[in-house]
Enzyme design. Structure first.
Site, PDB file in Angstrom:
ATOM      1  N   CYS A 100      -1.437  23.865  25.205  1.00  0.00           N
ATOM      2  CA  CYS A 100      -2.529  23.782  26.165  1.00  0.00           C
ATOM      3  C   CYS A 100      -3.349  25.062  26.241  1.00  0.00           C
ATOM      4  CB  CYS A 100      -1.987  23.433  27.546  1.00  0.00           C
ATOM      5  SG  CYS A 100      -1.074  21.876  27.601  1.00  0.00           S
TER       6      CYS A 100
ATOM      7  N   HIS B 221      -6.773  25.777  33.210  1.00  0.00           N
ATOM      8  CA  HIS B 221      -6.191  24.613  32.548  1.00  0.00           C
ATOM      9  C   HIS B 221      -5.809  23.596  33.621  1.00  0.00           C
ATOM     10  CE1 HIS B 221      -3.729  21.954  30.275  1.00  0.00           C
ATOM     11  NE2 HIS B 221      -2.577  22.465  30.672  1.00  0.00           N
TER      12      HIS B 221
ATOM     13  N   ASN C 147      -3.709  16.084  32.496  1.00  0.00           N
ATOM     14  CA  ASN C 147      -3.561  17.214  31.572  1.00  0.00           C
ATOM     15  C   ASN C 147      -3.963  16.764  30.167  1.00  0.00           C
ATOM     16  OD1 ASN C 147      -2.670  19.241  29.853  1.00  0.00           O
ATOM     17  ND2 ASN C 147      -0.692  19.487  30.834  1.00  0.00           N
TER      18      ASN C 147
END
Length: 335
Positions: A118, A257, A287
């Protein structure tokens, strides 16, 4: 490439793409033992976008790239390098970047993928920045992931979290004092087992047994990821602010994020940022890994909320374990 040029490198254009299919918390209630209230209260996620069976990372990467090129007023042949940050490539090889290069018709561009979970987009942003300083005029940086393809929808600890999509930006030279002012990248490989996908590589090649035992799906020790994320997001953002000689009150937009609303709130609180300067879309997308930050950035740009001279702070964390943060001073009309 020869020696690095002492120039300022910034974002010339942005783009994003997400699947049409929406998977809501209510729908997940029919798939696994969970509830909308449980998911929302612990993650902030209400829905996520899910790729169709015939859609892959390159499909969304391509669409985001087309938008970014249009935004930058550039043609595919103007791109010298394509860099795709992904942990869900179309296939192990060739790279997804090469697939995107062909589809765009960017025949003059080199192309490769980068894997940093990520944190991948921030890693790719720094790599792209250095490539521009090394002589590449325009670098197309894409974060693209289709995590639904590697998510076990019988595992309620992971299936509520992830979604699909892509975000892109074009990097090039900007005026002195603008662009990417500083970055902070890091990794702690001792946490590799905390968030991983075990099978499909050379350590554990695909077999009937790996498929039967669900080794091709994401596994995560959630409490360990949470503790790591809260700690490292604060540390990395404070370090990158120091490197850029920027105070938290000078940040116009904090673009973290989008993994979990509680993690985002903890990081913002540590920096003393108010809610109005923190951009959140985790409720709509979940996500999306390396796509998370560039999708959020593109949304802000499209809404006209990023103005000339604004300081943007981005930070990501993910598998590896890895982390990355960047300070960007926005320049308008760089075309």
């Amino acid at each position: 490439m020869t020696g690095l040029r002492q120039i300022s490198v910034g974002i010339l254009g942005t783009g994003s793409a997400v699947p049409d299919v929406v998977l809501t918390n209510k729908q997940l209630e029919d798939m696994v033992e969970t509830s909308d209230e449980w998911i929302t209260s612990r993650t902030g996620i209400k829905e996520r976008r899910i790729a169709k069976e015939d859609e892959a990372a390159s499909d969304f990467a391509y669409k985001a790239a087309v938008e970014a090129l249009k935004s930058a007023n550039l043609k595919p042949e103007d791109i010298d390098l394509i860099l795709v940050a992904t942990i869900t490539p179309d296939m192990l090889f060739p790279s997804t970047a090469c697939i995107v290069q062909d589809r765009l018709g960017a025949s003059e561009a080199a192309a490769f993928d980068l894997s940093a979970g990520c944190s991948g987009f921030v890693y790719a942003l720094e790599v792209g920045c250095q490539m521009v300083r090394g002589g590449y005029k325009h670098v197309l940086v894409i974060g693209a992931d289709v995590l639904s393809k590697v998510t076990d929808y019988e595992d309620r600890s992971t299936c509520v979290l992830f979604g699909d999509g892509a975000g892109a930006c074009v990097l090039g030279e900007v005026e002195e004092g603008f662009g990417i002012l500083a970055t902070n990248l890091g990794a702690d490989g001792s946490g590799a087992n905390v968030l991983c996908l075990e099978a499909g590589g050379s350590r554990m090649p695909a077999s009937e047994e790996t498929v039967r035992s669900k080794k091709h799906f994401i596994t995560m020790i959630g409490n360990e990821v949470f503790k790591f994320a809260v700690r490292i997001m604060g540390q990395s953002t404070l370090e990158v602010l120091k490197r850029a000689n920027i105070n938290p009150e000078q940040i116009r937009w904090f673009i973290p994020h989008q993994a979990n609303i509680r993690i985002i709130q903890a990081a913002a609180q540590r920096l003393g940022l108010d809610d109005e300067s923190v951009y959140v879309n985790v409720d709509r997308y979940g996500n999306t890994s390396a796509a998370s930050i560039p999708i959020a950035l593109d949304e802000l740009v499209k809404m006209g909320k990023v103005e000339h001279g604004d300081n943007l702070l981005t930070v990501g964390f993910g598998a590896g374990l890895t982390w990355g943060s960047a300070i960007i001073r926005w320049q308008e009309d760089v075309k």
